[in-house]
Design an enzyme around this catalytic site. Structure first.
Site, short mmCIF file in Angstrom:
data_model
loop_
_atom_site.label_atom_id
_atom_site.label_comp_id
_atom_site.label_asym_id
_atom_site.label_seq_id
_atom_site.Cartn_x
_atom_site.Cartn_y
_atom_site.Cartn_z
CB THR A 176 -0.83 -0.06 1.29
OG1 THR A 176 -1.72 -1.14 1.12
CG2 THR A 176 -1.59 1.17 1.61
N GLY A 206 -9.66 -4.22 3.02
CA GLY A 206 -8.72 -4.16 4.14
C GLY A 206 -8.93 -2.91 4.98
CG ASP A 207 -5.43 -1.50 6.91
OD1 ASP A 207 -5.26 -2.26 5.92
OD2 ASP A 207 -4.54 -0.75 7.34
CB THR A 227 1.48 -0.17 4.79
OG1 THR A 227 1.70 -1.28 3.92
CG2 THR A 227 2.76 0.16 5.51
N GLY A 228 0.13 -2.94 5.85
CA GLY A 228 0.38 -4.26 6.42
C GLY A 228 -0.84 -5.14 6.29
N GLY A 230 -4.10 -6.02 6.62
CA GLY A 230 -5.23 -5.15 6.94
C GLY A 230 -6.19 -5.71 7.97
N1 ASP Z 1 -3.15 -2.82 4.40
C1 ASP Z 1 -3.43 -3.22 3.04
C2 ASP Z 1 -4.62 -4.12 3.02
O1 ASP Z 1 -4.73 -4.96 3.90
C3 ASP Z 1 -2.30 -3.92 2.38
C4 ASP Z 1 -0.99 -3.25 2.49
O2 ASP Z 1 -0.75 -2.41 3.34
O3 ASP Z 1 -0.12 -3.58 1.70
O4 ASP Z 1 -5.40 -4.04 2.11
#
Ligand code: ASP
Length: 310
Positions: A176, A206-207, A227-228, A230
Protein backbone atom coordinates in the site's frame (compact mmCIF):
# COMPACT_ATOMS: atom_id res chain seq x y z
CA UNK A 1 1.63 30.95 9.32
CA UNK A 2 4.01 28.82 11.35
CA UNK A 3 7.48 27.93 10.22
CA UNK A 4 6.97 24.26 11.06
CA UNK A 5 5.79 21.68 8.53
CA UNK A 6 6.44 17.96 8.06
CA UNK A 7 5.70 15.18 5.58
CA UNK A 8 6.07 11.39 5.58
CA UNK A 9 5.17 8.90 2.86
CA UNK A 10 5.20 5.11 2.61
CA UNK A 11 5.11 2.60 -0.21
CA UNK A 12 4.19 -0.43 1.87
CA UNK A 13 5.67 -2.76 4.45
CA UNK A 14 6.55 -6.43 4.20
CA UNK A 15 9.29 -9.02 4.17
CA UNK A 16 11.49 -6.83 2.01
CA UNK A 17 14.56 -8.96 2.64
CA UNK A 18 17.83 -7.41 1.66
CA UNK A 19 19.01 -8.93 -1.60
CA UNK A 20 15.55 -9.30 -3.14
CA UNK A 21 15.95 -5.99 -4.90
CA UNK A 22 19.01 -5.31 -7.02
CA UNK A 23 21.17 -2.37 -5.86
CA UNK A 24 19.94 -0.47 -8.93
CA UNK A 25 16.30 -1.11 -7.99
CA UNK A 26 16.95 -0.01 -4.41
CA UNK A 27 18.62 3.17 -5.59
CA UNK A 28 15.76 3.91 -7.96
CA UNK A 29 13.05 3.36 -5.31
CA UNK A 30 14.90 5.48 -2.75
CA UNK A 31 15.35 8.25 -5.26
CA UNK A 32 11.66 8.12 -6.27
CA UNK A 33 10.64 8.38 -2.60
CA UNK A 34 13.04 11.28 -1.93
CA UNK A 35 11.87 13.15 -5.02
CA UNK A 36 8.25 12.86 -3.87
CA UNK A 37 9.12 14.04 -0.35
CA UNK A 38 11.07 16.98 -1.73
CA UNK A 39 8.12 18.02 -3.92
CA UNK A 40 5.82 17.79 -0.89
CA UNK A 41 8.25 19.82 1.22
CA UNK A 42 8.29 22.59 -1.35
CA UNK A 43 4.50 22.74 -1.48
CA UNK A 44 4.26 22.81 2.32
CA UNK A 45 6.93 25.52 2.52
CA UNK A 46 4.87 27.58 0.05
CA UNK A 47 1.87 27.33 2.37
CA UNK A 48 -0.07 24.53 0.61
CA UNK A 49 -2.58 22.68 2.79
CA UNK A 50 -1.68 19.30 4.31
CA UNK A 51 -4.80 17.90 2.66
CA UNK A 52 -3.69 18.88 -0.86
CA UNK A 53 -0.15 17.74 -0.19
CA UNK A 54 -1.09 14.23 1.00
CA UNK A 55 -3.47 13.84 -1.95
CA UNK A 56 -0.75 14.90 -4.39
CA UNK A 57 1.86 12.62 -2.76
CA UNK A 58 -0.47 9.61 -2.84
CA UNK A 59 -1.39 10.37 -6.46
CA UNK A 60 2.33 10.32 -7.36
CA UNK A 61 2.78 7.03 -5.49
CA UNK A 62 -0.27 5.57 -7.28
CA UNK A 63 1.24 6.55 -10.62
CA UNK A 64 4.51 4.77 -9.80
CA UNK A 65 4.40 1.06 -10.83
CA UNK A 66 6.71 0.03 -7.97
CA UNK A 67 3.92 0.40 -5.47
CA UNK A 68 0.68 -1.50 -4.86
CA UNK A 69 -1.78 1.28 -5.68
CA UNK A 70 -3.08 2.70 -8.95
CA UNK A 71 -0.92 1.50 -11.85
CA UNK A 72 0.98 -1.51 -10.47
CA UNK A 73 -1.71 -2.55 -7.97
CA UNK A 74 -1.86 -6.23 -7.04
CA UNK A 75 -4.27 -8.69 -8.66
CA UNK A 76 -7.22 -10.35 -6.94
CA UNK A 77 -8.02 -14.05 -7.33
CA UNK A 78 -10.05 -13.37 -10.50
CA UNK A 79 -7.01 -11.73 -12.13
CA UNK A 80 -8.49 -8.23 -11.83
CA UNK A 81 -7.92 -5.15 -9.70
CA UNK A 82 -10.14 -3.72 -6.96
CA UNK A 83 -8.75 -0.56 -5.42
CA UNK A 84 -9.35 1.11 -2.05
CA UNK A 85 -8.42 4.62 -0.86
CA UNK A 86 -9.17 7.16 1.85
CA UNK A 87 -8.29 10.74 2.74
CA UNK A 88 -8.95 12.67 5.94
CA UNK A 89 -8.58 16.29 7.05
CA UNK A 90 -7.46 16.70 10.66
CA UNK A 91 -8.79 20.27 10.85
CA UNK A 92 -12.46 19.54 10.05
CA UNK A 93 -12.51 15.73 10.46
CA UNK A 94 -13.96 15.61 6.95
CA UNK A 95 -13.12 12.31 5.26
CA UNK A 96 -13.71 10.47 2.00
CA UNK A 97 -13.19 6.79 1.17
CA UNK A 98 -13.83 4.31 -1.61
CA UNK A 99 -13.38 0.57 -1.93
CA UNK A 100 -13.54 -2.05 -4.64
CA UNK A 101 -13.28 0.45 -7.50
CA UNK A 102 -11.93 -0.85 -10.81
CA UNK A 103 -11.66 1.96 -13.34
CA UNK A 104 -10.17 5.04 -11.66
CA UNK A 105 -6.43 5.51 -12.23
CA UNK A 106 -6.13 7.60 -9.07
CA UNK A 107 -8.45 6.25 -6.34
CA UNK A 108 -7.28 8.95 -3.91
CA UNK A 109 -8.87 11.55 -6.20
CA UNK A 110 -12.18 9.68 -6.01
CA UNK A 111 -11.88 9.59 -2.20
CA UNK A 112 -11.25 13.35 -2.16
CA UNK A 113 -14.28 13.89 -4.41
CA UNK A 114 -16.42 11.82 -2.04
CA UNK A 115 -15.22 14.04 0.79
CA UNK A 116 -15.78 17.32 -1.06
CA UNK A 117 -18.75 16.65 -3.32
CA UNK A 118 -20.96 14.06 -1.62
CA UNK A 119 -22.82 14.04 1.65
CA UNK A 120 -21.21 10.72 2.52
CA UNK A 121 -17.86 9.50 3.81
CA UNK A 122 -17.53 6.06 2.24
CA UNK A 123 -18.75 4.72 -1.12
CA UNK A 124 -18.17 1.15 -2.28
CA UNK A 125 -18.05 -0.84 -5.53
CA UNK A 126 -20.41 -0.01 -8.41
CA UNK A 127 -21.86 3.01 -6.59
CA UNK A 128 -18.40 4.51 -6.04
CA UNK A 129 -17.61 3.91 -9.71
CA UNK A 130 -20.85 5.62 -10.81
CA UNK A 131 -19.99 8.55 -8.53
CA UNK A 132 -16.49 8.83 -10.05
CA UNK A 133 -17.99 8.86 -13.56
CA UNK A 134 -20.60 11.45 -12.56
CA UNK A 135 -17.78 13.61 -11.17
CA UNK A 136 -16.07 13.47 -14.57
CA UNK A 137 -12.99 11.78 -13.12
CA UNK A 138 -10.78 9.83 -15.57
CA UNK A 139 -11.61 6.18 -16.30
CA UNK A 140 -9.31 3.43 -17.56
CA UNK A 141 -9.71 -0.22 -18.49
CA UNK A 142 -9.11 -2.51 -15.51
CA UNK A 143 -6.13 -4.12 -17.33
CA UNK A 144 -4.40 -0.72 -17.36
CA UNK A 145 -3.36 -1.36 -13.72
CA UNK A 146 -1.62 -4.69 -14.45
CA UNK A 147 2.16 -4.99 -14.61
CA UNK A 148 4.13 -8.19 -15.44
CA UNK A 149 5.41 -8.29 -11.83
CA UNK A 150 1.88 -8.36 -10.38
CA UNK A 151 0.82 -11.10 -12.83
CA UNK A 152 3.80 -13.19 -11.72
CA UNK A 153 3.01 -12.56 -8.03
CA UNK A 154 -0.57 -13.74 -8.51
CA UNK A 155 0.69 -16.93 -10.20
CA UNK A 156 3.06 -17.49 -7.24
CA UNK A 157 0.30 -16.87 -4.69
CA UNK A 158 -2.04 -19.25 -6.46
CA UNK A 159 0.68 -21.91 -6.66
CA UNK A 160 1.42 -21.60 -2.93
CA UNK A 161 -2.26 -21.76 -2.16
CA UNK A 162 -2.46 -25.08 -3.90
CA UNK A 163 -0.48 -26.59 -1.03
CA UNK A 164 -0.79 -24.07 1.85
CA UNK A 165 -4.15 -22.55 2.61
CA UNK A 166 -2.74 -19.45 4.31
CA UNK A 167 0.51 -18.40 2.69
CA UNK A 168 2.81 -16.91 5.27
CA UNK A 169 5.43 -15.47 2.94
CA UNK A 170 4.29 -11.88 3.08
CA UNK A 171 6.64 -10.26 0.61
CA UNK A 172 4.21 -10.53 -2.30
CA UNK A 173 1.13 -9.59 -0.30
CA UNK A 174 1.65 -6.03 0.93
CA UNK A 175 2.58 -2.71 -0.61
CA UNK A 176 0.00 0.00 0.00
CA UNK A 177 0.94 3.69 -0.29
CA UNK A 178 0.19 6.58 2.04
CA UNK A 179 1.11 10.06 3.18
CA UNK A 180 0.71 12.19 6.31
CA UNK A 181 1.49 15.88 6.65
CA UNK A 182 1.45 18.89 8.95
CA UNK A 183 1.03 22.22 7.16
CA UNK A 184 2.10 25.72 8.17
CA UNK A 185 -1.37 26.53 9.51
CA UNK A 186 -0.96 23.68 12.00
CA UNK A 187 -3.39 21.34 10.22
CA UNK A 188 -2.87 17.60 9.77
CA UNK A 189 -4.02 15.26 6.99
CA UNK A 190 -3.62 11.61 6.00
CA UNK A 191 -4.27 9.61 2.84
CA UNK A 192 -3.85 5.94 1.94
CA UNK A 193 -4.38 3.99 -1.30
CA UNK A 194 -4.02 0.30 -2.09
CA UNK A 195 -4.73 -2.59 -4.40
CA UNK A 196 -5.21 -4.67 -1.24
CA UNK A 197 -3.52 -8.04 -1.02
CA UNK A 198 -2.62 -10.39 -3.85
CA UNK A 199 -5.16 -13.12 -4.56
CA UNK A 200 -7.88 -11.50 -2.39
CA UNK A 201 -11.36 -12.96 -2.79
CA UNK A 202 -15.06 -12.29 -2.17
CA UNK A 203 -14.88 -8.48 -2.32
CA UNK A 204 -12.37 -8.39 0.53
CA UNK A 205 -11.71 -4.88 1.91
CA UNK A 206 -8.72 -4.16 4.14
CA UNK A 207 -7.93 -1.38 6.57
CA UNK A 208 -6.68 1.26 4.13
CA UNK A 209 -10.05 2.89 3.25
CA UNK A 210 -11.53 2.42 6.72
CA UNK A 211 -11.34 5.67 8.68
CA UNK A 212 -9.68 4.92 12.02
CA UNK A 213 -8.15 1.61 10.90
CA UNK A 214 -5.70 2.40 8.08
CA UNK A 215 -6.22 6.15 7.79
CA UNK A 216 -6.93 8.83 10.40
CA UNK A 217 -6.24 12.52 11.04
CA UNK A 218 -7.22 14.83 13.88
CA UNK A 219 -5.50 18.14 14.63
CA UNK A 220 -5.90 17.36 18.34
CA UNK A 221 -3.50 14.44 18.09
CA UNK A 222 -1.98 13.08 14.89
CA UNK A 223 -2.33 11.92 11.29
CA UNK A 224 -1.68 8.24 10.52
CA UNK A 225 -1.44 6.08 7.40
CA UNK A 226 -0.94 2.34 7.84
CA UNK A 227 0.34 -0.55 5.76
CA UNK A 228 0.38 -4.26 6.42
CA UNK A 229 -1.99 -7.14 7.04
CA UNK A 230 -5.23 -5.15 6.94
CA UNK A 231 -7.33 -7.61 8.91
CA UNK A 232 -5.22 -6.92 12.03
CA UNK A 233 -5.23 -3.15 11.53
CA UNK A 234 -9.03 -3.35 11.35
CA UNK A 235 -9.29 -5.44 14.51
CA UNK A 236 -7.02 -3.09 16.48
CA UNK A 237 -8.53 0.05 14.89
CA UNK A 238 -4.86 0.83 14.57
CA UNK A 239 -4.76 4.44 13.32
CA UNK A 240 -7.38 5.69 15.77
CA UNK A 241 -5.82 3.60 18.52
CA UNK A 242 -2.66 5.72 18.15
CA UNK A 243 -4.69 8.96 18.33
CA UNK A 244 -6.71 7.69 21.31
CA UNK A 245 -3.57 6.73 23.23
CA UNK A 246 -2.40 10.32 22.79
CA UNK A 247 -5.72 12.02 23.50
CA UNK A 248 -6.93 9.93 26.42
CA UNK A 249 -3.73 8.31 27.68
CA UNK A 250 -1.42 11.29 27.39
CA UNK A 251 1.12 9.30 25.39
CA UNK A 252 3.56 10.91 22.97
CA UNK A 253 3.19 10.10 19.28
CA UNK A 254 6.25 7.89 19.49
CA UNK A 255 4.98 5.94 22.51
CA UNK A 256 1.51 5.54 21.00
CA UNK A 257 2.64 4.45 17.54
CA UNK A 258 5.27 2.02 18.79
CA UNK A 259 2.82 0.47 21.29
CA UNK A 260 0.36 -0.23 18.47
CA UNK A 261 2.98 -1.51 16.01
CA UNK A 262 5.14 -3.53 18.43
CA UNK A 263 2.58 -4.65 21.05
CA UNK A 264 -1.04 -4.48 19.88
CA UNK A 265 -0.66 -5.69 16.30
CA UNK A 266 1.76 -8.55 17.08
CA UNK A 267 -0.57 -9.75 19.86
CA UNK A 268 -2.83 -11.12 17.11
CA UNK A 269 -0.05 -11.80 14.59
CA UNK A 270 -0.44 -8.49 12.73
CA UNK A 271 2.47 -7.48 10.51
CA UNK A 272 3.01 -4.01 9.09
CA UNK A 273 3.82 -0.45 9.96
CA UNK A 274 2.59 3.12 10.15
CA UNK A 275 3.72 6.62 9.30
CA UNK A 276 2.44 9.33 11.62
CA UNK A 277 2.90 13.03 12.37
CA UNK A 278 1.63 15.02 15.32
CA UNK A 279 0.50 18.62 15.59
CA UNK A 280 4.03 19.74 16.59
CA UNK A 281 5.59 18.11 13.55
CA UNK A 282 7.08 15.07 15.27
CA UNK A 283 7.33 12.20 12.79
CA UNK A 284 7.24 8.46 13.49
CA UNK A 285 7.79 5.81 10.82
CA UNK A 286 7.82 2.35 12.43
CA UNK A 287 7.19 -1.22 11.30
CA UNK A 288 7.42 -4.75 12.67
CA UNK A 289 8.29 -6.24 9.25
CA UNK A 290 11.72 -6.49 7.67
CA UNK A 291 11.23 -3.27 5.79
CA UNK A 292 8.91 -0.47 4.80
CA UNK A 293 9.38 1.79 1.80
CA UNK A 294 9.35 5.23 3.35
CA UNK A 295 10.43 8.83 3.03
CA UNK A 296 10.19 11.92 5.18
CA UNK A 297 11.28 15.50 5.61
CA UNK A 298 10.32 18.69 7.40
CA UNK A 299 10.96 22.43 7.57
CA UNK A 300 14.58 21.93 8.55
CA UNK A 301 15.47 18.48 7.20
CA UNK A 302 15.57 17.72 3.47
CA UNK A 303 14.14 14.50 2.05
CA UNK A 304 15.25 11.19 3.56
CA UNK A 305 14.27 7.72 2.34
CA UNK A 306 14.86 4.17 3.55
CA UNK A 307 13.64 0.63 2.87
CA UNK A 308 15.05 -1.48 5.73
CA UNK A 309 15.85 -0.74 9.38
CA UNK A 310 18.38 2.07 9.65
N1 ASP B 1 -3.15 -2.82 4.40
C1 ASP B 1 -3.43 -3.22 3.04
C2 ASP B 1 -4.62 -4.12 3.02
O1 ASP B 1 -4.73 -4.96 3.90
C3 ASP B 1 -2.30 -3.92 2.38
C4 ASP B 1 -0.99 -3.25 2.49
O2 ASP B 1 -0.75 -2.41 3.34
O3 ASP B 1 -0.12 -3.58 1.70
O4 ASP B 1 -5.40 -4.04 2.11
Amino acid sequence: MNETYAIAIHGGAGALSKGKLTPEQETEILSVLSTMVEAARQHLAAGESALNVVQQAVRSLEDCPWFNAGHGAVLNSDGGHELDAAIMCGHTLAAGAVSGIRFSPNPVDVARAVMENSEHVYLGGAGAEAFARAQGLPQVDNHWFTTPLRRQQLDTAKAVEAVILEPTASDYKYGTVGAVALDRKGHLAAATSTGGITNKKFGRIGDSPVIGAGTYANDLTCAVSATGHGEHFLRHVAAHNIAARMQFGGQTLHAAATAVVFEDLPSTGGEGGVIAVDARGNLVLCFNTEGMYRGWGNYEQSAQSRIYED
